[in-house]
Design a protein around this motif. Structure first.
Motif: not given
Ligand code: ARG
Length: 274
Positions: A224-228, A153-158, A55-57, A106-108
């Motif tokens: 199910p999730e959706q990105y915005g 997990v990544q902190t603060g993500t879904t 998505f972004e790198s 914009v970050s998924a």
């Molecule tokens: N979709 C997940 C959320 O909104 C994870 C998004 C993390 N995005 C990123 N670029 N690290 O919590």
């Protein structure tokens, strides 16, 4: 007459001085007499946590690339504005938006009710779901199996939210990382038993790190999730431009082209295959 000339001379000198002073403040002044140049297209600053392929790198040149990036670039082109992407750590990304340091994010980003309280979202542009990554040898077969295991997990993500809900807020078995790749590296090193993160990112990482000997476990329990695309709460002017641009790139095939480039098939087919 003499006195008049003196005064005139003085004011001319004062004008000159004032002009010089001004010049120092603004090093590249436009010629005063020329007609005003047409206003340049507005440049919006876009925050993205660029450690989230595909998505972004950041590529080898340090440029920010990915599906989200191309979607926003295409929207901007349609809507007639310019964008500048700035790598922004996930943990500060929504604060930066709220403070006006970023015009959009914009970050998924998953659209959630809680986040809607502090920011506004575009129409959804991508469907996602949490996915579990484990070692090939793991016995984990469903999300509930992670109840008592060490999970990264990544902190603060879904993903963080889902695991926190499963294990409880006071659990000491949740290891939180500032990026999803760091959590996956910890899984490879054996520091955690599983990682829960967005499916697209987990699939991409596992495919690109065969040495890690990972496998993925899906579970329909995940909502199910959706990105915005997020803007500062109340920035309806920008949000309308984004939604219009998004609708346009969906209608003219640009969105499908970008989707196919990153995920191998256009959206409908990719969903049917999943
Ligand atoms: N979709 C997940 C959320 O909104 C994870 C998004 C993390 N995005 C990123 N670029 N690290 O919590």
């Amino acid at each position: 007459t003499r006195r008049f000339l003196q005064i005139a001379g003085l004011s001319a000198a004062a004008l000159l001085l004032a002009a010089c002073g001004k010049k120092e403040e603004a090093p590249a002044p436009a010629p005063v007499a020329s007609a005003p140049a047409p206003a340049p297209a507005k440049v919006y600053v876009v925050g993205t946590d660029a450690a989230y392929a595909p998505f972004e790198s950041q590529n080898e040149k340090g440029e920010i690339v990915g599906f989200d990036i191309e979607v926003v670039q295409a929207i901007a082109k349609k809507a007639g504005f310019e964008v500048k992407f700035v790598n922004t750590p996930w943990e500060g990304i929504f604060n930066a938006l709220g403070q006006g340091d970023r015009d959009l994010v914009v970050s998924a980003v998953t659209i959630t009710e809680e986040r809607k309280g502090t920011m506004d979202f575009s129409a959804p542009y991508f469907d996602a779901q949490q996915l579990i990554a484990v070692k090939e040898t793991s016995k984990v077969s469903k999300f509930a199996d992670l109840k008592k295991l060490k999970v990264g997990v990544q902190t603060g993500t879904t993903g963080d939210e889902a695991v926190t809900k499963l294990q409880g807020k006071t659990s000491t078995n949740i290891k939180r990382f500032e990026s999803t790749p760091l959590a996956l590296k910890e899984l490879e090193a054996g520091g955690v038993d599983a990682v829960v993160a967005d499916n697209g990112v987990v699939i991409h990482y596992v495919a690109n790190n065969p040495g890690g000997k990972f496998k993925t476990v899906a579970d329909k329990e995940f909502v199910p999730e959706q990105y915005g695309i997020a803007v500062k709460k109340g920035n309806t002017e920008l949000l309308e431009k984004i939604n219009k641009g998004l609708a346009d790139i969906k209608a003219d095939g640009t969105y499908d082209q970008i989707f196919t480039k990153y995920f191998g098939a256009p959206p409908a087919k990719a969903e049917a295959a999943a």
